[in-house]
Scaffold this active site. Structure first.
Site, PDB file in Angstrom:
ATOM      1  N   ARG A 215       0.842  -1.213   0.000  1.00  0.00           N
ATOM      2  CA  ARG A 215       0.000   0.000   0.000  1.00  0.00           C
ATOM      3  C   ARG A 215       0.874   1.260   0.000  1.00  0.00           C
ATOM      4  O   ARG A 215       0.573   2.238  -0.682  1.00  0.00           O
ATOM      5  CB  ARG A 215      -0.930  -0.002   1.216  1.00  0.00           C
ATOM      6  N   PHE A 231     -11.855  -5.398  -5.303  1.00  0.00           N
ATOM      7  CA  PHE A 231     -11.818  -6.257  -4.104  1.00  0.00           C
ATOM      8  C   PHE A 231     -11.278  -5.426  -2.931  1.00  0.00           C
ATOM      9  O   PHE A 231     -10.350  -5.827  -2.223  1.00  0.00           O
ATOM     10  CB  PHE A 231     -10.940  -7.491  -4.319  1.00  0.00           C
ATOM     11  N   ASP A 253     -16.310  -3.724  -4.193  1.00  0.00           N
ATOM     12  CA  ASP A 253     -16.325  -5.008  -3.497  1.00  0.00           C
ATOM     13  C   ASP A 253     -17.728  -5.584  -3.586  1.00  0.00           C
ATOM     14  O   ASP A 253     -18.714  -4.822  -3.612  1.00  0.00           O
ATOM     15  CB  ASP A 253     -15.902  -4.856  -2.030  1.00  0.00           C
ATOM     16  N   SER A 254     -17.839  -6.897  -3.612  1.00  0.00           N
ATOM     17  CA  SER A 254     -19.156  -7.526  -3.698  1.00  0.00           C
ATOM     18  C   SER A 254     -19.873  -7.565  -2.359  1.00  0.00           C
ATOM     19  O   SER A 254     -21.057  -7.879  -2.279  1.00  0.00           O
ATOM     20  CB  SER A 254     -19.024  -8.956  -4.243  1.00  0.00           C
ATOM     21  N   ASP A 300      -6.661  -7.163  -6.056  1.00  0.00           N
ATOM     22  CA  ASP A 300      -6.237  -7.908  -4.864  1.00  0.00           C
ATOM     23  C   ASP A 300      -7.364  -8.848  -4.440  1.00  0.00           C
ATOM     24  O   ASP A 300      -8.004  -8.650  -3.396  1.00  0.00           O
ATOM     25  CB  ASP A 300      -5.883  -6.926  -3.737  1.00  0.00           C
ATOM     26  N   CYS A 340      -2.999 -14.275  -3.389  1.00  0.00           N
ATOM     27  CA  CYS A 340      -2.685 -14.692  -2.017  1.00  0.00           C
ATOM     28  C   CYS A 340      -2.924 -16.187  -1.843  1.00  0.00           C
ATOM     29  O   CYS A 340      -3.007 -16.675  -0.716  1.00  0.00           O
ATOM     30  CB  CYS A 340      -3.506 -13.895  -1.009  1.00  0.00           C
TER      31      CYS A 340
END
Length: 396
Positions: A215, A231, A253-254, A300, A340
């Protein structure tokens, strides 16, 4: 405290990985073991000739023993305090702990800190503890006692968050909650920026501590750019981009809860700032509809593959996602893209992104190859611990 009374014996020739200090014993390597061993018990591991190899937690499943020590030591209060002290000393020595501009860091990173199955993240005065093995769950009260002793005034509360990480077959019926202290203050500081931590219902321990340095890197590239944070979860990349001077930031984002947290975190740091807008939407659908206005995009996503059987489909997913970003990003744009998934290697991920770039026909250059930060160390004997990988790409 449990007594080290049970024994596990390996098949002939199956001790080689333990001789190389790998911290797992797989079920297929076991020849026999004492009767009465329960999941979470501490066991001694011997080779076929009866020579001691390791002591660790027993668990039902493909990984049968997670090694705590390659020396025959009692797993008692002194053991836990010693391991936690070593972990804290390392965080202090690399400037992550005891930093007035940053009270958010990982104190214990499982195998990376020779405590497989245990994660402890610090958010200000609250430590969030997470067990990924039954053994660590069984030992949780001893660990909290050691944590309080070692950390001293650094922490005042310990929240236990293992409801979704413990093996479901163990039927432990674990509930999240404070094991020590208790606080409604869920605000922490990372590199001088404040944010709310949802340690009750949020993902992982409530925040993605592992992206702190990435970040900060993004902040350096944000000035004057139009940013899309896919995300976004709690909006970490978004408010770093704003501090970096981004012209506009869109967070997607969902999860409606994630969008609420993102908006709250942006408001904490930039109250009334009109540069930011958040959208609750599916990532692929949003990218399909998006205008070509973005010259800095962050991808991400959550882990696309949590086990090897899902690897093929995961790589297809990474390729598809990155291809959409290459289609949308403006010339001269910068793409931060991550995986990830532990089973996705750096080579797997790079090939997926390479394929996406080739499909788009864009000229793409690698600016940075990213990984997890120093407070998420990788045990040199356990390469599986290197789970986070990322690329920063310049797209002509």
């Amino acid at each position: 405290m449990q007594e080290n009374i049970y024994s596990v014996y390996l098949k002939k020739g199956k001790e080689d990985s333990l001789r190389r200090f790998h911290p797992w014993v797989f079920s297929g390597a076991i020849q026999r073991m004492d009767e009465g061993i329960r999941e979470g018990d501490i066991v001694r591991v011997y080779n076929a000739q009866g020579e001691f190899l390791a002591v660790g937690h027993y668990q039902i499943g493909s990984i049968s023993v997670r090694v705590l020590s390659f020396r025959d030591v009692p797993v008692d209060d002194a053991f836990w305090k010693s391991r936690l002290q070593v972990a804290l000393n390392m965080r202090i020595s690399i400037g992550i702990a005891d930093n007035p501009q940053n009270n958010t860091y990982r104190l214990i990173h499982g195998e990376g800190d020779n405590l497989p199955g245990l994660v402890v993240d610090c958010y200000g005065k609250t430590a969030v503890m997470q067990a990924h093995s039954v053994g660590m769950h069984v030992s949780r009260h001893e660990i909290v006692k050691a944590l309080i002793s070692v950390m001293g005034s650094r922490i005042a509360h310990v929240f236990y968050k293992s409801e979704t990480t413990l093996p479901y077959k163990a039927q432990l019926e674990q509930e999240n909650g404070f094991l020590y202290g208790g606080s409604d203050d869920n605000t922490a500081v990372e590199n001088g920026l404040r944010f709310h931590v949802d340690w009750l219902k949020g993902q992982k321990t409530g925040f993605f501590v592992d992206q702190r340095e990435n970040r900060a890197l993004l902040e350096r590239y944000a000035r004057g750019r139009t940013v899309l944070n896919m995300f976004c979860y709690t909006g970490g990349f978004s408010f770093y981009a704003m501090r970096g001077g981004a012209r506009l930031v869109h967070s997607v984002d969902s999860s409606g809860k994630a969008i609420e947290l993102t908006n709250a975190n942006v408001a904490l740091n930039f109250p009334g700032d009109t540069r930011h807008e958040a959208f609750c939407d599916d990532a692929f659908k949003f990218l399909d509809r998006a205008d070509d206005i973005y010259d800095l995009i962050i991808l991400d996503p959550p882990a696309f593959a949590k086990h090897r059987a899902a690897l093929h489909n995961a790589l297809k997913g990474y390729t598809r996602l990155n291809a959409k970003a290459f289609q949308r990003i403006r010339p001269g744009g910068i793409l931060f893209t991550f995986s990830c998934s532990q089973v996705v290697t750096k080579e797997h991920f790079r090939n997926a992104v390479f394929t996406a770039a080739a499909q788009s026909g864009r000229k793409v250059r690698i600016l940075h190859q990213l990984h997890q930060p120093a407070d998420h160390p990788v045990n040199i004997y356990h390469p599986e611990g290197e789970y986070l990988k990322g690329l920063v790409l310049y797209v002509e």
